[in-house]
Motif scaffolding. Sequence first.
Motif, PDB file in Angstrom:
ATOM      1  N   LEU A  24       0.767  -1.128   0.188  1.00 43.23           N
ATOM      2  CA  LEU A  24      -0.056  -0.138  -0.086  1.00 43.23           C
ATOM      3  C   LEU A  24       0.950   1.174   0.052  1.00 43.23           C
ATOM      4  O   LEU A  24       0.578   2.230  -0.787  1.00 43.23           O
ATOM      5  N   GLN A  25       1.948   1.081   0.937  1.00 46.34           N
ATOM      6  CA  GLN A  25       2.676   2.248   0.829  1.00 46.34           C
ATOM      7  C   GLN A  25       3.518   2.616  -0.497  1.00 46.34           C
ATOM      8  O   GLN A  25       3.351   3.841  -1.069  1.00 46.34           O
ATOM      9  N   GLU A  26       3.891   1.619  -1.200  1.00 44.56           N
ATOM     10  CA  GLU A  26       4.549   1.739  -2.475  1.00 44.56           C
ATOM     11  C   GLU A  26       3.495   2.303  -3.567  1.00 44.56           C
ATOM     12  O   GLU A  26       3.737   3.133  -4.535  1.00 44.56           O
ATOM     13  N   ASP A  27       2.093   1.710  -3.599  1.00 47.46           N
ATOM     14  CA  ASP A  27       1.167   2.264  -4.353  1.00 47.46           C
ATOM     15  C   ASP A  27       0.942   3.596  -4.189  1.00 47.46           C
ATOM     16  O   ASP A  27       0.707   4.392  -5.158  1.00 47.46           O
ATOM     17  N   MET A  28       0.896   3.937  -2.979  1.00 48.14           N
ATOM     18  CA  MET A  28       0.495   5.458  -2.501  1.00 48.14           C
ATOM     19  C   MET A  28       1.638   6.375  -2.997  1.00 48.14           C
ATOM     20  O   MET A  28       1.398   7.510  -3.472  1.00 48.14           O
ATOM     21  N   MET A  29       2.969   5.996  -2.800  1.00 48.26           N
ATOM     22  CA  MET A  29       4.086   6.814  -3.416  1.00 48.26           C
ATOM     23  C   MET A  29       3.758   6.860  -4.947  1.00 48.26           C
ATOM     24  O   MET A  29       4.013   8.048  -5.534  1.00 48.26           O
ATOM     25  N   ARG A  30       3.371   5.823  -5.670  1.00 50.78           N
ATOM     26  CA  ARG A  30       3.404   5.977  -7.143  1.00 50.78           C
ATOM     27  C   ARG A  30       2.244   6.665  -7.449  1.00 50.78           C
ATOM     28  O   ARG A  30       2.193   7.569  -8.452  1.00 50.78           O
ATOM     29  N   VAL A  31       1.085   6.686  -6.806  1.00 45.24           N
ATOM     30  CA  VAL A  31      -0.178   7.769  -6.952  1.00 45.24           C
ATOM     31  C   VAL A  31       0.340   9.051  -6.923  1.00 45.24           C
ATOM     32  O   VAL A  31       0.077   9.940  -7.938  1.00 45.24           O
ATOM     33  N   ARG A  32       1.083   9.273  -5.698  1.00 39.88           N
ATOM     34  CA  ARG A  32       1.494  10.673  -5.451  1.00 39.88           C
ATOM     35  C   ARG A  32       2.544  11.206  -6.650  1.00 39.88           C
ATOM     36  O   ARG A  32       2.457  12.118  -7.209  1.00 39.88           O
ATOM     37  N   ARG A  33       3.395  10.392  -7.048  1.00 37.07           N
ATOM     38  CA  ARG A  33       4.335  10.806  -8.024  1.00 37.07           C
ATOM     39  C   ARG A  33       3.429  10.960  -9.530  1.00 37.07           C
ATOM     40  O   ARG A  33       3.811  12.065 -10.281  1.00 37.07           O
ATOM     41  N   LEU A  34       2.348  10.323  -9.814  1.00 35.97           N
ATOM     42  CA  LEU A  34       1.753  10.350 -10.884  1.00 35.97           C
ATOM     43  C   LEU A  34       0.916  11.552 -10.874  1.00 35.97           C
ATOM     44  O   LEU A  34       0.864  12.319 -11.819  1.00 35.97           O
ATOM     45  N   ALA A  35       0.412  11.919  -9.678  1.00 33.56           N
ATOM     46  CA  ALA A  35      -0.231  13.147  -9.589  1.00 33.56           C
ATOM     47  C   ALA A  35       0.505  14.365  -9.607  1.00 33.56           C
ATOM     48  O   ALA A  35       0.074  15.512  -9.971  1.00 33.56           O
ATOM     49  N   GLU A  36       1.693  14.415  -9.162  1.00 36.83           N
ATOM     50  CA  GLU A  36       2.870  15.271  -9.196  1.00 36.83           C
ATOM     51  C   GLU A  36       2.935  15.489 -10.809  1.00 36.83           C
ATOM     52  O   GLU A  36       3.012  16.611 -11.222  1.00 36.83           O
ATOM     53  N   ASN A  37       3.214  14.578 -11.620  1.00 39.24           N
ATOM     54  CA  ASN A  37       3.293  14.748 -12.793  1.00 39.24           C
ATOM     55  C   ASN A  37       2.164  15.506 -13.650  1.00 39.24           C
ATOM     56  O   ASN A  37       2.413  16.426 -14.402  1.00 39.24           O
ATOM     57  N   ILE A  38       1.024  15.093 -13.316  1.00 38.04           N
ATOM     58  CA  ILE A  38      -0.252  15.437 -13.759  1.00 38.04           C
ATOM     59  C   ILE A  38      -0.423  17.044 -13.671  1.00 38.04           C
ATOM     60  O   ILE A  38      -0.456  18.048 -14.312  1.00 38.04           O
ATOM     61  N   TYR A  39      -0.072  17.313 -12.287  1.00 37.39           N
ATOM     62  CA  TYR A  39       0.137  18.714 -11.804  1.00 37.39           C
ATOM     63  C   TYR A  39       1.038  19.662 -12.405  1.00 37.39           C
ATOM     64  O   TYR A  39       0.850  20.870 -12.905  1.00 37.39           O
ATOM     65  N   HIS A  40       2.240  19.113 -12.493  1.00 38.58           N
ATOM     66  CA  HIS A  40       3.114  20.103 -13.153  1.00 38.58           C
ATOM     67  C   HIS A  40       2.840  20.053 -14.589  1.00 38.58           C
ATOM     68  O   HIS A  40       3.380  21.250 -15.258  1.00 38.58           O
ATOM     69  N   ILE A  41       2.652  19.129 -15.388  1.00 40.50           N
ATOM     70  CA  ILE A  41       2.180  19.281 -16.800  1.00 40.50           C
ATOM     71  C   ILE A  41       0.942  20.207 -16.900  1.00 40.50           C
ATOM     72  O   ILE A  41       0.918  21.269 -17.813  1.00 40.50           O
ATOM     73  N   SER A  42       0.147  20.016 -16.031  1.00 43.82           N
ATOM     74  CA  SER A  42      -1.105  20.886 -16.284  1.00 43.82           C
ATOM     75  C   SER A  42      -0.912  22.555 -15.909  1.00 43.82           C
ATOM     76  O   SER A  42      -1.262  23.165 -16.790  1.00 43.82           O
ATOM     77  N   ASP A  43       0.123  22.513 -15.069  1.00 41.74           N
ATOM     78  CA  ASP A  43       0.452  23.806 -14.535  1.00 41.74           C
ATOM     79  C   ASP A  43       1.211  24.472 -15.802  1.00 41.74           C
ATOM     80  O   ASP A  43       1.008  25.620 -16.135  1.00 41.74           O
ATOM     81  N   GLU A  44       2.281  23.738 -16.377  1.00 42.19           N
ATOM     82  CA  GLU A  44       3.014  24.133 -17.312  1.00 42.19           C
ATOM     83  C   GLU A  44       2.204  24.593 -18.736  1.00 42.19           C
ATOM     84  O   GLU A  44       2.652  25.714 -19.359  1.00 42.19           O
ATOM     85  N   TYR A  45       1.375  23.660 -18.867  1.00 41.99           N
ATOM     86  CA  TYR A  45       0.694  24.100 -20.197  1.00 41.99           C
ATOM     87  C   TYR A  45      -0.705  24.638 -20.023  1.00 41.99           C
ATOM     88  O   TYR A  45      -1.619  24.718 -20.975  1.00 41.99           O
ATOM     89  N   LYS A  46      -0.927  25.170 -18.962  1.00 37.95           N
ATOM     90  CA  LYS A  46      -1.889  25.838 -18.554  1.00 37.95           C
ATOM     91  C   LYS A  46      -3.601  25.128 -18.799  1.00 37.95           C
ATOM     92  O   LYS A  46      -4.376  25.590 -19.598  1.00 37.95           O
ATOM     93  N   TYR A  47      -3.367  23.825 -18.565  1.00 43.64           N
ATOM     94  CA  TYR A  47      -4.801  23.130 -18.621  1.00 43.64           C
ATOM     95  C   TYR A  47      -5.618  23.647 -17.517  1.00 43.64           C
ATOM     96  O   TYR A  47      -5.409  24.610 -16.859  1.00 43.64           O
ATOM     97  N   SER A  48      -6.508  22.670 -17.467  1.00 43.35           N
ATOM     98  CA  SER A  48      -7.827  23.347 -16.574  1.00 43.35           C
ATOM     99  C   SER A  48      -7.328  23.640 -15.102  1.00 43.35           C
ATOM    100  O   SER A  48      -6.737  22.690 -14.566  1.00 43.35           O
ATOM    101  N   ALA A  49      -7.770  24.551 -14.635  1.00 49.65           N
ATOM    102  CA  ALA A  49      -7.858  24.750 -12.966  1.00 49.65           C
ATOM    103  C   ALA A  49      -8.346  23.584 -12.249  1.00 49.65           C
ATOM    104  O   ALA A  49      -7.727  23.293 -11.274  1.00 49.65           O
ATOM    105  N   GLN A  50      -9.177  22.879 -12.677  1.00 50.86           N
ATOM    106  CA  GLN A  50      -9.789  21.770 -11.975  1.00 50.86           C
ATOM    107  C   GLN A  50      -9.047  20.650 -12.096  1.00 50.86           C
ATOM    108  O   GLN A  50      -8.741  19.829 -10.874  1.00 50.86           O
TER     109      GLN A  50
END
Length: 127
Positions: A83-109
Motif C-alpha cells: 500500500l505504501q509503494e502504491d501510494m507513493m506511485r499515485v503521488r508521483r503520478l499526481a505530481e506529474n499531472i500537476y506539473h504538466i497541467s500547470d506548465e501547459y495551463k490546462y484546466s484549473a480543476q
Amino acid sequence: RGEGERLEKNVEVAILLAIYGELLTDKHRDVIALYYNQDLSLGEIASHQQITRQGVRDSIKRGEEFLYELEDKLGLLKSQQQLQEDMMRVRRLAENIYHISDEYKYSAQILQDARQIIQLSGQHIQE
C-alpha cells in the motif's frame, strides 16, 4: 549476518511485534519488546524476568517464529508495504499531472484535483 542485515531484521521484528504483538503470550511479547524495542541484553532481560539467559533466548526465538508465521499466513506487513509503494506511485503520478497541467495551463480543476491527490496520498505515506 552483517550489521545492515541485523538492523533490518531488528526493525522488521519490531514492526511485526507492533502488528501482531497482542497475539503473543504476555511472556513472549514482553521479552521481545525488551530485546528489540528497549535494546536490553539477554542478561538484563533474564534478570528482569527472573529466568535464565537461555530461557530468554528460547522465548525470543519462539516469539519471532510465531510472528513470522503470522505474517506468512496473514500478510499484514506485506500488504502495508505494498500500500505504501502504491501510494507513493499515485503521488508521483499526481505530481506529474500537476506539473504538466500547470506548465501547459490546462484546466484549473485538473490542478486542484491533482493537488488534492498529492495531499491525500501524502497523509498515507510513511517516509
